[in-house]
Motif scaffolding. Structure first.
Motif, PDB file in Angstrom:
ATOM      1  N   ALA A   1       9.413  22.662 -24.030  1.00 27.22           N
ATOM      2  CA  ALA A   1      10.788  22.283 -23.732  1.00 27.22           C
ATOM      3  C   ALA A   1      11.284  22.974 -22.471  1.00 27.22           C
ATOM      4  CB  ALA A   1      11.693  22.617 -24.921  1.00 27.22           C
ATOM      5  N   TRP A   2      11.111  24.319 -22.399  1.00 28.48           N
ATOM      6  CA  TRP A   2      11.657  25.025 -21.230  1.00 28.48           C
ATOM      7  C   TRP A   2      10.772  24.889 -20.005  1.00 28.48           C
ATOM      8  CZ3 TRP A   2       9.320  28.607 -18.317  1.00 28.48           C
ATOM      9  CH2 TRP A   2       8.331  29.438 -18.867  1.00 28.48           C
TER      10      TRP A   2
ATOM     11  N   PHE B   1      16.665  17.721 -14.594  1.00 29.63           N
ATOM     12  CA  PHE B   1      17.407  18.050 -13.384  1.00 29.63           C
ATOM     13  C   PHE B   1      16.599  17.893 -12.100  1.00 29.63           C
ATOM     14  CE2 PHE B   1      19.018  20.539 -16.947  1.00 29.63           C
ATOM     15  CZ  PHE B   1      20.372  20.267 -16.907  1.00 29.63           C
ATOM     16  N   HIS B   2      15.271  17.776 -12.228  1.00 31.77           N
ATOM     17  CA  HIS B   2      14.425  17.714 -11.037  1.00 31.77           C
ATOM     18  C   HIS B   2      13.355  16.639 -11.203  1.00 31.77           C
ATOM     19  CE1 HIS B   2      16.214  21.530  -9.760  1.00 31.77           C
ATOM     20  NE2 HIS B   2      15.976  21.992 -10.977  1.00 31.77           N
ATOM     21  N   PRO B   3      12.819  16.124 -10.096  1.00 34.60           N
ATOM     22  CA  PRO B   3      11.737  15.130 -10.168  1.00 34.60           C
ATOM     23  C   PRO B   3      10.519  15.705 -10.887  1.00 34.60           C
ATOM     24  CG  PRO B   3      12.668  15.209  -7.965  1.00 34.60           C
ATOM     25  CD  PRO B   3      13.267  16.353  -8.716  1.00 34.60           C
ATOM     26  N   VAL B   4       9.769  14.814 -11.528  1.00 32.92           N
ATOM     27  CA  VAL B   4       8.611  15.224 -12.318  1.00 32.92           C
ATOM     28  C   VAL B   4       7.607  16.001 -11.472  1.00 32.92           C
ATOM     29  CG1 VAL B   4       6.616  14.399 -13.624  1.00 32.92           C
ATOM     30  CG2 VAL B   4       8.860  13.334 -13.960  1.00 32.92           C
ATOM     31  N   LEU B   5       7.308  15.503 -10.274  1.00 28.43           N
ATOM     32  CA  LEU B   5       6.314  16.160  -9.432  1.00 28.43           C
ATOM     33  C   LEU B   5       6.750  17.569  -9.014  1.00 28.43           C
ATOM     34  CD1 LEU B   5       5.077  13.231  -7.140  1.00 28.43           C
ATOM     35  CD2 LEU B   5       3.970  14.226  -9.156  1.00 28.43           C
ATOM     36  N   VAL B   6       8.045  17.752  -8.796  1.00 30.69           N
ATOM     37  CA  VAL B   6       8.554  19.076  -8.445  1.00 30.69           C
ATOM     38  C   VAL B   6       8.357  20.047  -9.618  1.00 30.69           C
ATOM     39  CG1 VAL B   6      10.613  20.416  -7.880  1.00 30.69           C
ATOM     40  CG2 VAL B   6      10.215  18.199  -6.786  1.00 30.69           C
TER      41      VAL B   6
END
Length: 284
Positions: A120-121, A129-134
């Protein structure tokens, strides 16, 4: 702590890093500490054929380059632990060549809850909150740093030229030295004078003391080390130590290179024996 629940709570925090306190208990506290540097029994010496870490392991042609190619692989240890090893342990009940009890009931619930919190974390919440790749990129960076540090902290005290690699007697299935002497010979301290390193590693730079006195709080290791060194000198047992962590890493590099080039066993070490896990006895 003298209170069991405090120790259990501290151990449980390993789940927050994607590990398993139950798996670590068997892999490190039981198996590694019982069979330190014994080829075929200490799981920390077994890479599944990726590299040759002891003089008793067979040689393969590609090991001549292992002192170069293992470093990026070390960084994958945390990923392997978080995404593969613990689940395989749950399913098979095996750690390397050792069969151990699989977690059940409360221990299994603890593992599942801990792994859900970790995923989860580490993945789910950041992806809100952020793109998957990031998210995957920063997870990879953190995991590689964690894996590399874990390997080097435990390889530096054991997988170096200053450490011994004894083997059980072929006929008796018994180690040639008493337990305490064995622990002293197969373990090397590093950076003993660094308070920063001692704090960061929880005293693992005093690794000989960690193995000889696993039930003593690590804050006492610096004081104990002087007594251990003096006692080793009195009984003719080498007290080996690297002057710094980097010196230990360099020693591990040299050991990898040596093991990739040598066919013969280490001078002074025994030959691989036939004792089974749990049957190797301490000599009198």
């Amino acid at each position: 702590s003298n209170r069991r629940w405090v120790n259990s709570l501290a151990a449980w925090t390993l789940h927050l890093a994607g590990g398993s306190s139950g798996q670590w208990h068997w892999k490190h506290t039981i198996i590694h500490h019982m069979y330190v540097n014994i080829t075929g029994y200490d799981d920390d010496c077994d890479t599944g054929g990726l590299a040759r870490l002891t003089p008793h392991q067979p040689m393969r042609w590609y090991y001549r380059w292992q002192h170069w190619y293992v470093w990026p692989v070390y960084g994958l240890l945390a990923v392997k632990m978080q995404l593969l090893d613990d689940f395989r342990f749950i399913i098979t009940g095996r750690l390397g060549e050792h069969r151990v009890p699989r977690p059940r009931r409360g221990a299994l619930v603890t593992f599942i809850v801990g792994r859900v919190i970790f995923f989860a974390w580490a993945f789910a919440v950041p992806m809100l909150f952020h793109p998957v790749l990031v998210v995957l990129f920063y997870y990879a960076v953190g995991a590689v740093v964690l894996g590399t540090v874990m390997v080097l902290v435990f390889a530096t005290p054991h997988l170096v030229e200053l450490a011994d690699f004894p083997a059980p007697d072929e006929k008796l299935g018994q180690m040639p030295t008493p337990w305490a002497v064995h622990q002293a010979r197969v373990t090397v301290d590093f950076g003993r004078g660094s308070r920063v390193l001692t704090w960061l590693l929880g005293g693992l730079n005093y690794h000989k003391e960690h193995h000889l006195f696993p039930l003593i709080c690590h804050v006492n290791y610096p004081a104990i080390s002087a007594i251990v060194e003096q006692t080793c000198g009195q009984f003719g047992v080498p007290y080996q130590a690297h002057r710094s962590f980097l010196a230990g890493v360099a020693a591990h590099y040299r050991w990898l290179r040596r093991m990739g080039q040598e066919e013969s066993g280490q001078p002074g070490s025994g030959q691989p024996g036939s004792c089974q896990p749990g049957s190797c006895q301490r000599s009198a």
